[in-house]
Design a protein around this motif. Structure first.
Motif, PDB file in Angstrom:
ATOM      1  N   ASN A  68       0.822  -1.211   0.000  1.00 47.50           N
ATOM      2  CA  ASN A  68       0.000   0.000   0.000  1.00 47.50           C
ATOM      3  C   ASN A  68       0.857   1.261   0.000  1.00 47.50           C
ATOM      4  N   LEU A  69       1.970   1.221   0.718  1.00 46.87           N
ATOM      5  CA  LEU A  69       2.890   2.366   0.709  1.00 46.87           C
ATOM      6  C   LEU A  69       3.425   2.608  -0.702  1.00 46.87           C
ATOM      7  N   VAL A  70       3.775   1.530  -1.390  1.00 43.24           N
ATOM      8  CA  VAL A  70       4.276   1.660  -2.759  1.00 43.24           C
ATOM      9  C   VAL A  70       3.188   2.225  -3.668  1.00 43.24           C
ATOM     10  N   ALA A  71       1.980   1.693  -3.543  1.00 42.05           N
ATOM     11  CA  ALA A  71       0.874   2.178  -4.383  1.00 42.05           C
ATOM     12  C   ALA A  71       0.631   3.667  -4.146  1.00 42.05           C
ATOM     13  N   ALA A  72       0.661   4.077  -2.897  1.00 42.03           N
ATOM     14  CA  ALA A  72       0.466   5.492  -2.583  1.00 42.03           C
ATOM     15  C   ALA A  72       1.608   6.337  -3.156  1.00 42.03           C
ATOM     16  N   ALA A  73       2.835   5.854  -3.008  1.00 41.96           N
ATOM     17  CA  ALA A  73       3.990   6.605  -3.504  1.00 41.96           C
ATOM     18  C   ALA A  73       3.959   6.764  -5.019  1.00 41.96           C
ATOM     19  N   LYS A  74       3.366   5.804  -5.702  1.00 36.99           N
ATOM     20  CA  LYS A  74       3.321   5.856  -7.168  1.00 36.99           C
ATOM     21  C   LYS A  74       2.073   6.537  -7.711  1.00 36.99           C
ATOM     22  N   MET A  75       1.147   6.885  -6.840  1.00 39.45           N
ATOM     23  CA  MET A  75      -0.093   7.529  -7.275  1.00 39.45           C
ATOM     24  C   MET A  75       0.182   8.966  -7.727  1.00 39.45           C
ATOM     25  N   ASN A  76      -0.403   9.347  -8.833  1.00 39.80           N
ATOM     26  CA  ASN A  76      -0.287  10.729  -9.288  1.00 39.80           C
ATOM     27  C   ASN A  76      -1.315  11.557  -8.527  1.00 39.80           C
ATOM     28  N   ASN A  77      -0.839  12.342  -7.591  1.00 40.67           N
ATOM     29  CA  ASN A  77      -1.749  13.143  -6.765  1.00 40.67           C
ATOM     30  C   ASN A  77      -1.523  14.639  -6.950  1.00 40.67           C
ATOM     31  N   MET A  78      -1.023  15.026  -8.083  1.00 43.41           N
ATOM     32  CA  MET A  78      -0.708  16.439  -8.314  1.00 43.41           C
ATOM     33  C   MET A  78      -1.933  17.341  -8.200  1.00 43.41           C
ATOM     34  N   ALA A  79      -3.118  16.823  -8.497  1.00 43.24           N
ATOM     35  CA  ALA A  79      -4.327  17.644  -8.376  1.00 43.24           C
ATOM     36  C   ALA A  79      -4.588  18.052  -6.929  1.00 43.24           C
ATOM     37  N   MET A  80      -3.968  17.349  -5.978  1.00 40.63           N
ATOM     38  CA  MET A  80      -4.127  17.686  -4.570  1.00 40.63           C
ATOM     39  C   MET A  80      -3.190  18.810  -4.133  1.00 40.63           C
ATOM     40  N   TRP A  81      -2.290  19.228  -5.010  1.00 42.52           N
ATOM     41  CA  TRP A  81      -1.241  20.183  -4.638  1.00 42.52           C
ATOM     42  C   TRP A  81      -1.234  21.426  -5.530  1.00 42.52           C
ATOM     43  N   PRO A  82      -2.366  22.113  -5.703  1.00 44.92           N
ATOM     44  CA  PRO A  82      -2.335  23.318  -6.539  1.00 44.92           C
ATOM     45  C   PRO A  82      -1.589  24.464  -5.858  1.00 44.92           C
ATOM     46  N   LYS A  83      -0.912  25.242  -6.659  1.00 45.84           N
ATOM     47  CA  LYS A  83      -0.180  26.399  -6.136  1.00 45.84           C
ATOM     48  C   LYS A  83      -1.166  27.315  -5.420  1.00 45.84           C
ATOM     49  N   GLY A  84      -0.777  27.756  -4.248  1.00 43.23           N
ATOM     50  CA  GLY A  84      -1.632  28.629  -3.452  1.00 43.23           C
ATOM     51  C   GLY A  84      -2.380  27.890  -2.357  1.00 43.23           C
ATOM     52  N   SER A  85      -2.214  26.568  -2.305  1.00 43.02           N
ATOM     53  CA  SER A  85      -2.909  25.785  -1.269  1.00 43.02           C
ATOM     54  C   SER A  85      -1.992  25.553  -0.070  1.00 43.02           C
ATOM     55  N   ASP A  86      -1.235  26.570   0.273  1.00 37.40           N
ATOM     56  CA  ASP A  86      -0.267  26.490   1.367  1.00 37.40           C
ATOM     57  C   ASP A  86      -0.728  27.337   2.545  1.00 37.40           C
ATOM     58  N   LEU A  87      -0.090  27.181   3.670  1.00 37.20           N
ATOM     59  CA  LEU A  87      -0.475  27.911   4.870  1.00 37.20           C
ATOM     60  C   LEU A  87      -0.130  29.381   4.801  1.00 37.20           C
ATOM     61  N   GLU A  88       0.735  29.759   3.864  1.00 42.11           N
ATOM     62  CA  GLU A  88       1.131  31.155   3.747  1.00 42.11           C
ATOM     63  C   GLU A  88       0.156  31.969   2.901  1.00 42.11           C
ATOM     64  N   THR A  89      -0.797  31.318   2.255  1.00 41.97           N
ATOM     65  CA  THR A  89      -1.843  32.011   1.503  1.00 41.97           C
ATOM     66  C   THR A  89      -2.964  32.347   2.474  1.00 41.97           C
ATOM     67  N   ALA A  90      -3.350  33.600   2.488  1.00 42.25           N
ATOM     68  CA  ALA A  90      -4.385  34.059   3.417  1.00 42.25           C
ATOM     69  C   ALA A  90      -5.633  33.183   3.315  1.00 42.25           C
ATOM     70  N   GLY A  91      -6.119  32.784   4.472  1.00 42.21           N
ATOM     71  CA  GLY A  91      -7.309  31.950   4.542  1.00 42.21           C
ATOM     72  C   GLY A  91      -7.011  30.471   4.709  1.00 42.21           C
ATOM     73  N   ASN A  92      -5.772  30.068   4.425  1.00 49.45           N
ATOM     74  CA  ASN A  92      -5.399  28.655   4.534  1.00 49.45           C
ATOM     75  C   ASN A  92      -4.666  28.335   5.829  1.00 49.45           C
ATOM     76  N   GLU A  93      -4.392  29.333   6.640  1.00 52.44           N
ATOM     77  CA  GLU A  93      -3.526  29.167   7.808  1.00 52.44           C
ATOM     78  C   GLU A  93      -3.955  28.038   8.738  1.00 52.44           C
ATOM     79  N   LYS A  94      -5.224  27.828   8.885  1.00 54.45           N
ATOM     80  CA  LYS A  94      -5.713  26.799   9.801  1.00 54.45           C
ATOM     81  C   LYS A  94      -6.081  25.510   9.081  1.00 54.45           C
ATOM     82  N   LEU A  95      -5.851  25.461   7.770  1.00 53.47           N
ATOM     83  CA  LEU A  95      -6.246  24.298   6.973  1.00 53.47           C
ATOM     84  C   LEU A  95      -5.103  23.350   6.660  1.00 53.47           C
TER      85      LEU A  95
END
Length: 157
Positions: A68-95
């Motif tokens: 399962n670790l291998v399957a997760a590591a090989k999964m393409n999850n780029m849609a989960m990481w859009p630019k601006g979805s970080d804690l330094e973007t206003a409104g995301n600090e607690k997310l």
């Protein structure tokens, strides 16, 4: 090397296509990646418990968790990481605890992810061979996880 370059190129392409939006627009992506990380933690937790003697060794469960670790590591999850979805973007600090530096460090992120994938593959090849095989490989898997967490995730408060 080619695999690494393809991973890095894919990450850069995804970063350029997924333009930043306003805060709050990333709630579902952040929740998805946090759930994804829980899958890592769940499977690594099983292996860790076996390695520490907190859980009886079970070859089938160890192999399944490592696979399962291998399957997760090989999964393409780029849609989960859009630019601006970080804690330094206003409104995301607690997310989220993701730092904005992720999106300017894709070659390094790709290399760290590749190290995790290699460690997970080695664990999967060995996990069914006894608890000592898990103990011999769990440190590299943990180091693969912390490689990104140390540099690209703020400490959880």
């Amino acid at each position: 090397m080619r695999k690494y370059l393809l991973t890095a190129a894919s990450l850069l392409l995804a970063a350029s296509v997924l333009a930043p939006a306003s805060a709050g627009d990333f709630d579902w992506q952040i929740k998805a990646r946090q759930s994804f990380m829980q899958l890592y933690a769940f499977n690594l937790g099983i292996l860790g418990a076996m390695a520490k003697g907190e859980m009886d060794y079970n070859a089938d469960l160890a192999k399944a968790s490592a696979d399962n670790l291998v399957a997760a590591a090989k999964m393409n999850n780029m849609a989960m990481w859009p630019k601006g979805s970080d804690l330094e973007t206003a409104g995301n600090e607690k997310l989220t605890w993701a730092k904005a530096v992720i999106w300017s460090s894709f070659p390094e992120v790709g290399a760290k992810h590749q190290a995790l994938t290699v460690a997970a593959e080695k664990m999967a090849a060995e996990a069914g061979n006894g608890v000592d095989a898990i103990r011999a490989n769990i440190g590299a898997v943990g180091a693969g996880c912390s490689g990104c967490h140390d540099d690209f995730r703020a400490p959880k408060e």
